[in-house]
Design a protein around this motif. Structure first.
Motif, PDB file in Angstrom:
ATOM      1  N   THR A  75      37.331  51.163  43.027  1.00 56.22           N
ATOM      2  CA  THR A  75      38.743  51.040  43.361  1.00 56.22           C
ATOM      3  C   THR A  75      39.082  49.600  43.717  1.00 56.22           C
ATOM      4  OG1 THR A  75      38.699  53.282  44.274  1.00 56.22           O
ATOM      5  CG2 THR A  75      40.597  51.918  44.821  1.00 56.22           C
ATOM      6  N   PRO A  76      39.982  48.956  42.964  1.00 56.86           N
ATOM      7  CA  PRO A  76      40.415  47.608  43.358  1.00 56.86           C
ATOM      8  C   PRO A  76      41.286  47.686  44.605  1.00 56.86           C
ATOM      9  CG  PRO A  76      41.753  48.404  41.535  1.00 56.86           C
ATOM     10  CD  PRO A  76      40.698  49.439  41.767  1.00 56.86           C
ATOM     11  N   SER A  77      41.439  46.565  45.265  1.00 59.69           N
ATOM     12  CA  SER A  77      42.353  46.541  46.402  1.00 59.69           C
ATOM     13  C   SER A  77      43.784  46.669  45.897  1.00 59.69           C
ATOM     14  CB  SER A  77      42.189  45.246  47.193  1.00 59.69           C
ATOM     15  OG  SER A  77      42.692  44.141  46.443  1.00 59.69           O
ATOM     16  N   GLU A  78      44.654  47.143  46.762  1.00 60.21           N
ATOM     17  CA  GLU A  78      46.056  47.265  46.368  1.00 60.21           C
ATOM     18  C   GLU A  78      46.628  45.905  45.993  1.00 60.21           C
ATOM     19  OE1 GLU A  78      50.103  47.963  48.761  1.00 60.21           O
ATOM     20  OE2 GLU A  78      48.831  49.764  48.695  1.00 60.21           O
ATOM     21  N   ASP A  79      46.264  44.872  46.739  1.00 54.76           N
ATOM     22  CA  ASP A  79      46.783  43.534  46.445  1.00 54.76           C
ATOM     23  C   ASP A  79      46.376  43.086  45.048  1.00 54.76           C
ATOM     24  OD1 ASP A  79      47.767  43.607  48.979  1.00 54.76           O
ATOM     25  OD2 ASP A  79      46.527  41.981  49.779  1.00 54.76           O
ATOM     26  N   ASP A  80      45.084  43.274  44.712  1.00 51.92           N
ATOM     27  CA  ASP A  80      44.620  42.841  43.397  1.00 51.92           C
ATOM     28  C   ASP A  80      45.272  43.650  42.280  1.00 51.92           C
ATOM     29  OD1 ASP A  80      43.049  40.937  44.543  1.00 51.92           O
ATOM     30  OD2 ASP A  80      41.158  42.025  44.325  1.00 51.92           O
ATOM     31  N   LEU A  81      45.466  44.954  42.521  1.00 58.39           N
ATOM     32  CA  LEU A  81      46.126  45.782  41.519  1.00 58.39           C
ATOM     33  C   LEU A  81      47.541  45.283  41.252  1.00 58.39           C
ATOM     34  CD1 LEU A  81      46.095  48.556  39.865  1.00 58.39           C
ATOM     35  CD2 LEU A  81      47.367  49.449  41.820  1.00 58.39           C
ATOM     36  N   LEU A  82      48.308  45.022  42.305  1.00 55.87           N
ATOM     37  CA  LEU A  82      49.696  44.597  42.147  1.00 55.87           C
ATOM     38  C   LEU A  82      49.786  43.234  41.483  1.00 55.87           C
ATOM     39  CD1 LEU A  82      51.097  45.775  45.594  1.00 55.87           C
ATOM     40  CD2 LEU A  82      51.442  46.865  43.374  1.00 55.87           C
ATOM     41  N   LEU A  83      48.937  42.294  41.905  1.00 55.95           N
ATOM     42  CA  LEU A  83      48.958  40.968  41.285  1.00 55.95           C
ATOM     43  C   LEU A  83      48.521  41.043  39.825  1.00 55.95           C
ATOM     44  CD1 LEU A  83      47.548  38.723  44.162  1.00 55.95           C
ATOM     45  CD2 LEU A  83      49.883  38.723  43.258  1.00 55.95           C
ATOM     46  N   GLY A  84      47.585  41.927  39.521  1.00 55.82           N
ATOM     47  CA  GLY A  84      47.155  42.088  38.135  1.00 55.82           C
ATOM     48  C   GLY A  84      48.266  42.626  37.253  1.00 55.82           C
ATOM     49  N   LEU A  85      49.005  43.616  37.746  1.00 59.42           N
ATOM     50  CA  LEU A  85      50.128  44.154  36.989  1.00 59.42           C
ATOM     51  C   LEU A  85      51.196  43.097  36.765  1.00 59.42           C
ATOM     52  CD1 LEU A  85      50.413  47.625  38.754  1.00 59.42           C
ATOM     53  CD2 LEU A  85      49.677  47.229  36.401  1.00 59.42           C
ATOM     54  N   LEU A  86      51.452  42.295  37.804  1.00 64.32           N
ATOM     55  CA  LEU A  86      52.443  41.228  37.677  1.00 64.32           C
ATOM     56  C   LEU A  86      52.008  40.214  36.622  1.00 64.32           C
ATOM     57  CD1 LEU A  86      55.099  40.857  39.321  1.00 64.32           C
ATOM     58  CD2 LEU A  86      53.923  39.071  40.588  1.00 64.32           C
ATOM     59  N   ALA A  87      50.704  39.868  36.619  1.00 70.31           N
ATOM     60  CA  ALA A  87      50.200  38.894  35.648  1.00 70.31           C
ATOM     61  C   ALA A  87      50.324  39.424  34.220  1.00 70.31           C
ATOM     62  CB  ALA A  87      48.746  38.555  35.967  1.00 70.31           C
ATOM     63  N   ILE A  88      50.092  40.722  34.027  1.00 72.75           N
ATOM     64  CA  ILE A  88      50.222  41.310  32.686  1.00 72.75           C
ATOM     65  C   ILE A  88      51.662  41.203  32.204  1.00 72.75           C
ATOM     66  CG2 ILE A  88      50.088  43.456  31.378  1.00 72.75           C
ATOM     67  CD1 ILE A  88      47.768  44.269  33.255  1.00 72.75           C
ATOM     68  N   ALA A  89      52.610  41.558  33.085  1.00 71.09           N
ATOM     69  CA  ALA A  89      54.022  41.473  32.698  1.00 71.09           C
ATOM     70  C   ALA A  89      54.425  40.034  32.395  1.00 71.09           C
ATOM     71  CB  ALA A  89      54.892  42.044  33.817  1.00 71.09           C
ATOM     72  N   ASP A  90      54.003  39.094  33.229  1.00 66.96           N
ATOM     73  CA  ASP A  90      54.359  37.686  33.017  1.00 66.96           C
ATOM     74  C   ASP A  90      53.801  37.165  31.698  1.00 66.96           C
ATOM     75  OD1 ASP A  90      55.693  37.625  35.425  1.00 66.96           O
ATOM     76  OD2 ASP A  90      54.033  36.748  36.550  1.00 66.96           O
ATOM     77  N   GLU A  91      52.566  37.528  31.384  1.00 68.87           N
ATOM     78  CA  GLU A  91      51.950  37.037  30.149  1.00 68.87           C
ATOM     79  C   GLU A  91      52.648  37.622  28.921  1.00 68.87           C
ATOM     80  OE1 GLU A  91      50.000  35.045  27.435  1.00 68.87           O
ATOM     81  OE2 GLU A  91      49.819  34.649  29.596  1.00 68.87           O
ATOM     82  N   GLY A 114      42.409  38.552  43.343  1.00 67.03           N
ATOM     83  CA  GLY A 114      41.177  38.017  43.909  1.00 67.03           C
ATOM     84  C   GLY A 114      41.379  36.773  44.726  1.00 67.03           C
ATOM     85  N   ALA A 115      42.571  36.179  44.636  1.00 63.15           N
ATOM     86  CA  ALA A 115      42.826  34.941  45.390  1.00 63.15           C
ATOM     87  C   ALA A 115      44.250  34.914  45.922  1.00 63.15           C
ATOM     88  CB  ALA A 115      42.573  33.727  44.496  1.00 63.15           C
ATOM     89  N   GLY A 116      44.831  36.094  46.154  1.00 67.45           N
ATOM     90  CA  GLY A 116      46.196  36.142  46.649  1.00 67.45           C
ATOM     91  C   GLY A 116      46.262  35.938  48.158  1.00 67.45           C
ATOM     92  N   ARG A 117      47.411  35.418  48.604  1.00 66.97           N
ATOM     93  CA  ARG A 117      47.619  35.212  50.038  1.00 66.97           C
ATOM     94  C   ARG A 117      48.992  35.729  50.424  1.00 66.97           C
ATOM     95  NH1 ARG A 117      47.359  29.296  51.627  1.00 66.97           N
ATOM     96  NH2 ARG A 117      48.381  29.017  49.609  1.00 66.97           N
ATOM     97  N   TRP A 118      49.063  36.419  51.568  1.00 66.03           N
ATOM     98  CA  TRP A 118      50.336  36.836  52.128  1.00 66.03           C
ATOM     99  C   TRP A 118      50.904  35.679  52.927  1.00 66.03           C
ATOM    100  CZ3 TRP A 118      52.993  41.228  51.099  1.00 66.03           C
ATOM    101  CH2 TRP A 118      52.312  42.233  50.408  1.00 66.03           C
ATOM    102  N   LEU A 119      52.081  35.228  52.542  1.00 71.62           N
ATOM    103  CA  LEU A 119      52.697  34.057  53.161  1.00 71.62           C
ATOM    104  C   LEU A 119      54.064  34.425  53.717  1.00 71.62           C
ATOM    105  CD1 LEU A 119      51.902  31.444  50.355  1.00 71.62           C
ATOM    106  CD2 LEU A 119      50.630  31.807  52.477  1.00 71.62           C
ATOM    107  N   GLU A 120      54.374  33.882  54.875  1.00 77.38           N
ATOM    108  CA  GLU A 120      55.704  34.099  55.440  1.00 77.38           C
ATOM    109  C   GLU A 120      56.718  33.309  54.619  1.00 77.38           C
ATOM    110  OE1 GLU A 120      57.251  32.382  59.268  1.00 77.38           O
ATOM    111  OE2 GLU A 120      56.990  34.480  59.887  1.00 77.38           O
TER     112      GLU A 120
END
Length: 762
Positions: A481-497, A705-711
């Motif tokens: 199971t990937p982390s939720e953060d990695d899953l969401l960022l991966g989906l975003l990257a697929i759409a952007d590409e 794998g390298a996402g950060r939560w930023l204010e």
């Protein structure tokens, strides 16, 4: 032009997309109004109180409405099938009295207990018109000038919901469209599955002429009458006619079409009337598409026109970005109607911001449309929409099925985004109607959307539940199971590409570097992905126009009546070069007259020939023996035309063949009414002042794998002044869109009210 003292009417510009219908309006007093309704002819609202099963209270809408505005609408809980009609609507308090018991809300939908949908039985443009004019359903709309763009024809074609159509073709060629040109849609597919033709039956016409016009087989009119009688008895209402050599000798085709109309067929499309050019196959395909869609488009526009009344005027956007009075509109010109409005608006917005070379990036709820404008609109004269091909002028728009409503799923091997869309119903999971996880849900869970400023009620808990379901599917399929953060960022990257690849198809593949252009981003979701898509392409400037969420409607305000005049030559340049100026003069006169004729039914009034603007005079050339062509502006002589073609060829392919004659395929002139004077789209200056963020949100940026939560500070767009520069991460919100200023980007507002996003060095 309108005479002095003529009363001003409402002016409306409405674009109906697959998910939302966008509307901009100007009242007779000059006030500007905006609306965004669901294309399913519905409004979303929140119930804040109830008294029994027949009385509920809604949260305030974004504008003040008259009493009983919602009378006659059906109210239902999201995710539920049954509802009740609104009997009385007290606008000030928000209370609704219903004519029956409202069924209890479904208990298995997270967040749906307070979210409701109010459905109208009118077309979505009429609902939007009533919203901006404040006209209740049971009252006539005020007189108005309405410009409309619609995807109705596109959706009907893709979903195969057209009319029962018969195809009348020269005897011996009833399988013309079944055979086609034998191109394989997938070169390495072992099993080729050809699409079924749009027509239901092919009818052989006993008529034949030679390429020189000699009658070889006279038309058997009695047989045509017998054939059409059988079709009408069977319930057919549309027919396409395409006879051999009708591009040069259309008399036989015209006579067949006349016989069919006299017999009682509602819609008859003749190929030479629609596209009088060589290429029988493409002419026939165009005629079939036009006939197949005619009842769908005509009935739709008739319903809109009838509701507007005789005092109003209706103009419709074509795929080429021009306006056509309702009486002249043809279904073949409707397939890129909505996206064309966005491109026209993007070019105008880019120019106001100081950019002549732009790439338009229109990300809506169902798809993303991109186009390249190197100072001028770029056209195509053959296009494919779904499995259909046709010859009709259209803006050179590339479409990819990636929008805010694109469904995110796991196919057993990998994550997939689109091409399926959640549409307006049920919509994304966060809409609370039981929809699937979509790109909109991903942005919401990543903190890049503010649920309190979304425009319609959204529920983050419903989006999270859909995300959890997807995580479970991935875990079951992959064993981890990937982390939720990695899953969401991966989906975003697929759409952007996927969206970046669409831009490469209209730039890199045609010899242009996207880094040399500014990206004009718009649509309800464009601002959320603009920085990341630009980064993938090396683009360093992004323009977010004012009213970015409604720019396709704004493009209708900037659009003009235009007409094309063309002549097919198929002659060597060295043989016809001396005649080109005279040919272009004839085409120019023809195009001018066509604009003058069309303007008689336009809202602005009739034009004189001298008022018409000649926007383009181009020649399409190729090397002798080649099929592919390039269009270049006509500079006055054959020699200059040859030099321009060779330069364009080198720019596209990097070389050109030596000592090879050139062939002129076609000449084309584009004429239009002059641009509107006075305030145009984006020119209205708005009082804005320095301010402070209205809030802060934690948002996830980076890669899987390298996402950060930023204010991230949240800014109101109207609070940004021209000298105020903000650096990412940040969110800039307005009524119908959100702009994500990514890490490494800065943002400022320019004099036109657009946001200019710049990629920071380092």
């Amino acid at each position: 032009m309108p005479e002095e003292g003529t009363p001003r009417l409402w002016r409306l510009w409405i674009d109906t997309g697959g998910t939302f219908t966008d509307c901009l309006a100007e009242s007779p007093q000059g006030e500007r109004w905006r609306a965004k309704v669901l294309s399913s002819s519905a409004l979303r609202a929140t119930v804040v109180a109830a008294e029994g099963a027949r009385r509920v209270r809604l949260a305030p809408f974004s504008r003040t409405l008259p009493d009983d505005f919602l009378r006659g609408f059906e109210l239902r809980w999201l995710g539920a099938e049954g509802g009740a009609r609104v009997r009385r609507h007290a606008a000030a308090s928000g209370w609704l009295d219903l004519d029956g018991d409202l069924p209890a809300p479904p208990g298995d939908l997270i967040g749906a207990a307070s979210a409701v949908e109010l459905s109208s039985d009118e077309e979505a443009p009429l609902l939007a018109a009533r919203w901006v004019t404040g006209t209740p359903r049971d009252e006539p709309l005020p007189a108005m000038n309405l410009r409309l763009a619609t995807t109705r024809g596109t959706n009907a074609l893709l979903e195969r919901r057209g009319a029962r159509t018969a195809f009348f073709v020269t005897v011996g060629f009833t399988d013309l469209l079944t055979i086609g040109d034998q191109q394989r849609p997938e070169l390495f597919a072992l099993e080729v599955r050809k699409a079924e033709p749009l027509y239901e039956t092919a009818v052989a016409v006993s008529a034949r002429c030679s390429a020189a016009g000699e009658i070889l087989v006279p038309l058997d009119e009695e047989q045509v009458r017998r054939d059409v009688a059988v079709l009408i008895a069977a319930g057919f209402e549309s027919a396409a006619v395409a006879l051999l050599h009708s591009d040069r000798f259309p008399d036989g085709e015209d006579r067949v079409a006349e016989l069919l109309r006299k017999a009682g067929l509602r819609h008859v499309s003749a190929s030479a009337d629609l596209t009088p050019r060589i290429g029988w196959l493409r002419r026939a395909e165009t005629a079939v598409v036009d006939a197949y869609l005619a009842p769908v488009i005509d009935d739709y526009l008739d319903r809109v026109a009838q509701a507007l009344g005789a005092a109003s005027r209706l103009e419709v956007m074509t795929s080429a970005g021009g306006l056509v009075p309702r009486r002249d509109y043809r279904p073949k010109d409707s397939l890129l109607s909505g996206p064309a409005g966005g491109v026209v608006g993007a070019l105008r917005s880019g120019r106001l911001a100081g950019f002549e070379r732009i790439i338009s990036f229109d990300m809506g709820g169902t798809s993303t449309d991109v186009a390249r404008c190197d100072g001028e609109l770029e056209y195509r004269f053959e296009q494919r929409v779904g499995e259909a091909r046709l010859a009709a002028p259209a803006l050179a728009i590339e479409t990819v099925a990636a929008g805010g409503g694109s469904i995110c799923r796991f196919d057993g091997v990998a994550l997939v985004v689109g091409p399926e869309s959640a549409g307006a119903r049920p919509g994304p999971a966060c809409y609370g109607a039981g929809g699937p996880l979509t790109v909109t849900d991903v942005n919401l869970l990543l903190g890049r959307l503010d649920p309190d400023r979304f425009g319609i009620p959204v529920d983050p808990a419903a989006a999270r539940q859909a995300c959890d379901r997807l995580l479970s599917e991935v875990a079951a399929g992959l064993g981890s199971t990937p982390s939720e953060d990695d899953l969401l960022l991966g989906l975003l990257a697929i759409a952007d590409e996927r969206m970046a690849e669409a831009i490469r198809r209209i730039s890199v593949r045609l010899g242009s570097d996207p880094a040399d252009f500014a990206l004009v981003a718009f649509g309800g979701a464009g601002g959320q992905h603009a920085c990341s898509v630009a980064g993938l392409l090396g683009i360093s400037r992004v323009v977010m126009p004012r009213d970015a969420g409604l720019l396709s409607a704004l493009g209708l305000e900037a659009a003009r009546i235009e007409r094309f005049a063309s002549r097919q030559l198929l002659a060597r340049l060295d043989e016809c070069g001396a005649n080109l100026p005279a040919f272009f003069d004839e085409l120019t006169a023809e195009a001018r007259q066509a604009v003058v004729a069309a303007s008689s039914a336009a809202a602005e009034g009739a034009l004189e020939a001298g008022d018409v603007e000649i926007r383009q005079r181009v020649a399409t050339l190729r090397f002798a023996g080649q099929e592919s062509t390039l269009a270049v502006p006509f500079a006055g002589t054959g020699e200059l035309l040859a030099n321009a073609f060779l330069a364009a060829y080198r720019g596209r392919y990097g070389y050109h063949p030596e000592n090879r004659p050139l062939e002129v395929v076609e000449l084309r002139v584009i004429a239009s009414q002059p641009p509107a004077t006075g305030r145009g789209p984006g020119q209205r200056q708005v009082a804005i002042a320095d301010g402070n963020p209205v809030g802060r949100r934690s948002a996830l940026f980076g890669e899987a794998g390298a996402g950060r939560w930023l204010e991230s500070p949240v800014w109101e767009r109207r609070a940004l002044a021209g000298e105020h520069v903000i650096s990412g991460p940040a969110l800039v919100v307005e009524e119908h869109s959100t702009t994500v200023v990514a890490v490494g980007w800065s943002c400022r507002a320019d004099a036109s009210g657009a946001l200019i996003l710049s990629r920071e060095e380092g």
